[in-house]
Design an enzyme around this catalytic site. Structure first.
Site, PDB file in Angstrom:
ATOM      1  N   GLU A  12      -6.358   4.176  -5.819  1.00  0.00           N
ATOM      2  CA  GLU A  12      -7.654   4.423  -5.191  1.00  0.00           C
ATOM      3  C   GLU A  12      -8.117   5.833  -5.548  1.00  0.00           C
ATOM      4  OE1 GLU A  12      -9.693   4.578  -0.739  1.00  0.00           O
ATOM      5  OE2 GLU A  12      -7.752   5.489  -1.093  1.00  0.00           O
ATOM      6  N   ASP A  19      -2.988   4.745  -2.213  1.00  0.00           N
ATOM      7  CA  ASP A  19      -3.999   5.335  -1.346  1.00  0.00           C
ATOM      8  C   ASP A  19      -4.406   6.733  -1.831  1.00  0.00           C
ATOM      9  OD1 ASP A  19      -5.323   4.967   1.343  1.00  0.00           O
ATOM     10  OD2 ASP A  19      -4.283   6.852   1.752  1.00  0.00           O
ATOM     11  N   ASP A  74       0.868  -1.177   0.000  1.00  0.00           N
ATOM     12  CA  ASP A  74       0.000   0.000   0.000  1.00  0.00           C
ATOM     13  C   ASP A  74       0.907   1.229   0.000  1.00  0.00           C
ATOM     14  OD1 ASP A  74      -2.323   1.622   0.414  1.00  0.00           O
ATOM     15  OD2 ASP A  74      -3.224  -0.052   1.508  1.00  0.00           O
ATOM     16  N   HIS A 123     -11.330  -2.683   3.406  1.00  0.00           N
ATOM     17  CA  HIS A 123     -11.233  -2.386   4.841  1.00  0.00           C
ATOM     18  C   HIS A 123     -11.978  -1.107   5.234  1.00  0.00           C
ATOM     19  CE1 HIS A 123      -8.362   0.112   2.854  1.00  0.00           C
ATOM     20  NE2 HIS A 123      -8.173   0.809   3.959  1.00  0.00           N
ATOM     21  N   ASP A 124     -12.489  -0.373   4.258  1.00  0.00           N
ATOM     22  CA  ASP A 124     -13.232   0.855   4.560  1.00  0.00           C
ATOM     23  C   ASP A 124     -14.739   0.650   4.409  1.00  0.00           C
ATOM     24  OD1 ASP A 124     -10.880   2.346   4.926  1.00  0.00           O
ATOM     25  OD2 ASP A 124     -10.767   2.845   2.794  1.00  0.00           O
TER      26      ASP A 124
END
Ligand code: NOJ
Length: 547
Positions: free
Chosen positions: A245, A203, A101, A319-320
């Site tokens: 993302e 990210d 990430d 995960h969000d």
């Protein structure tokens, strides 16, 4: 339609690991890298091609690692660099790449760069961050709000300025306008590539090109020049995977990132199908009822937009986000069948599917009763804000249970034993009590379990070019219960039909879409022919490849 040159990630399925919640090897209640290594055979059996590893860098963990204080080290609670190297080599031995990430819109406020920057405006690191003067009355430069709540500016008396943080104050935004900062990031990325990683998930990447004074954060004017430079300096010539993302990318701007001409990234994570279910004013904590035609419209539009160029990522969870079987499926009576139905609908489209840890056994949302059970920085900040606005704690907790980020973060359920086999200690967040029924051991022991269905879908993608490269044509897009589409490649056809509801559905398949041949996959009973009026069972899903 021309088939693009084959890339390894065209046939691979990704698997996201949230390290804190995956497997704890040393009993401190926090998952770690040795724990991940111990579970690699589970992933190899599933058949995935790469892991997207949420951040494992050294971090004060204000946002569980999305606040990095050393980009070239591992957080001690997760292990060491030696553990990481072992993970890369053990994964590689099983044909699995490790995708890191890349969190570079912001660092931690404990990063040595920021500690230097906040001490002394004359230090070179000062201009690695974004500073502005106070207004004459001492208040922040403007009224912009942080994504996690509160003002986006925090005052530092030592330098007499405010710094910008689009997330929490513990996550100061990096100043990408500074070429020295950009060179640091590129060198760091190359350092990880030299350690053998298979790529980066980037990210909130669309925030790096921001024009601060114009108040333009997303998709800012410098974004693509920075990504092109990053490509030249780090990615060009490497056979790696990149996925950016972006909550703001649209079908009109996607090819700026991942079109062949630009080639900055391989694909983006776009969220139009997720946001479609949020309240336009109150956001995700007040979800709208699921609207299948709207959901299909969004996903099919993305399929269409990237049909000839670019590439889609395929996901419902991360995960969000809440657990997909709870959000889009039925986590009660039809849990197993609906988990398989959702997977069938997503994995048979064109793109690279991403499985979020636990999804492969149909893990569900959790139900917390008190705010002290939650751990997520966003949920906790919003709680304070909404309490101050007079929202009732019950209403807030209901929203957080439906759509909050902690749903995806409760520990992986390996067994029906204590703490679901996740840890010998006390987990950092409570284990979902339903691990007594829903766990890896039980699901894998069942030949009709969710895991077996995912295994089959992942294998089919590797085996069949039509799944990787076939064109996609929606069928009966307005049908309120059924998602159906046809894939086509070189005259071969694949029909996919999914009842997206817990009610039986009558589905009139247009004559031109009738299909007979081999049932590739099903979650109910084999169908080798689909023609005319189909009586579908609740959550029934199947795919037929024509003979
Ligand atoms: C997106 C990540 O997925 C999320 O978990 C994080 O809180 C924000 N970016 C900030 O890094």
């Amino acid at each position: 339609m021309p088939t693009p040159p084959e890339k390894w990630w065209h046939s691979a399925t990704g698997y996201q690991i949230y390290p804190r919640s995956f497997c704890d090897s040393n009993g401190d209640g926090v998952g770690d890298i040795p724990g991940i290594v111990s579970k690699l055979d589970h992933l190899a059996d599933l058949g995935i091609g790469f892991v997207w590893l949420s951040p494992v860098y050294r971090s004060p963990m204000a946002d569980n690692g999305y606040d990095i204080s050393d980009y070239r080290d591992i957080a001690p609670e997760f292990g060491t660099l030696a553990d990481f190297d072992r993970l890369v080599s053990e994964a590689r031995a099983r044909g699995i790449g490790i995708v890191m990430d890349l969190v570079v819109n912001h660092s931690s406020d404990q990063h040595p760069w920021f500690l230097a920057a906040r001490r002394d405006a004359a230090r070179p690191e000062h201009s690695y961050y974004i500073w502005r003067d106070a207004r004459p009355d001492g208040s922040p430069p403007d009224d912009r709000q942080a994504i996690f709540g509160g003002p986006a500016w925090t005052w530092v008396p030592e330098v007499g300025k405010y710094y910008l943080h689009l997330f929490s104050p513990a996550q100061p935004d990096l100043n990408w306008a500074n070429p020295a900062l950009r060179a640091e990031i590129h060198a760091m990325m190359n350092w990880w590539f030299d350690r053998g990683i298979a790529g980066f998930r980037m990210d909130v990447i669309d925030l790096i090109g921001k024009d601060v004074d114009a108040g333009r954060h997303e998709m800012g004017p410098h974004l693509h020049p920075y990504l092109q430079e990053m490509h030249r300096e780090t990615l060009a010539g490497r056979d790696v995977l990149t996925v950016g993302e972006s909550w703001n990318v649209t079908i009109d701007t996607a090819l700026d990132f991942c079109g062949r001409e630009r080639g900055e990234l391989d694909m983006v994570f776009q969220f139009a199908h997720v946001v479609e279910g949020w309240d336009p004013v109150h956001g995700k904590f007040r979800p709208r009822p699921f609207d299948l035609p709207a959901f299909k419209r969004v996903l099919f539009a993305w399929q269409q937009a990237l049909a000839e160029d670019g590439w889609n990522s395929l996901f419902l969870s991360n995960h969000d986000l809440p657990r997909q079987v709870s959000k889009y499926g039925d986590d009660g009576q039809y849990r197993v069948r609906s988990a398989k139905a959702l997977a069938t609908a997503m994995h048979l489209m064109k793109g690279t599917p991403f499985v979020y840890q636990g999804e492969e056994i149909g893990m569900t949302n959790t139900a917390f009763e008190r705010i002290d059970q939650f751990r997520d920085i966003e949920t906790l900040q919003l709680y304070d804000e909404q309490m101050a606005q007079g929202v009732s704690p019950e209403a807030f907790i209901a929203g957080a249970n439906a759509n909050g980020r902690d749903n995806a973060r409760t520990p992986m359920q390996w067994t029906d034993g204590p703490q679901a086999g996740f840890t010998d200690g006390t987990p950092w967040i409570e284990v979902n009590p339903n691990h007594a029924q829903i766990n890896v051991a039980a699901d894998r022991a069942d030949p009709k379990g969710v895991f077996a269905h995912y295994q089959a879908l992942i294998r089919l993608r590797r085996e069949l070019p039509i799944i990787r490269h076939g064109g996609l044509r929606p069928i009966a897009g307005d049908h309120p219960q059924v998602m159906a589409y046809e894939r086509e490649l070189d005259g071969q056809r694949l029909l996919v039909v999914v009842n997206f509801s817990g009610e039986p559905a009558d589905f009139d398949l247009p004559e031109a879409d009738a299909c007979a041949g081999r049932c590739l996959i099903t979650n109910f009973g084999d169908r080798t022919e689909a023609r005319g009026r189909l009586a579908l069972e609740p959550w029934e899903a199947f795919a037929i490849l024509d003979a």
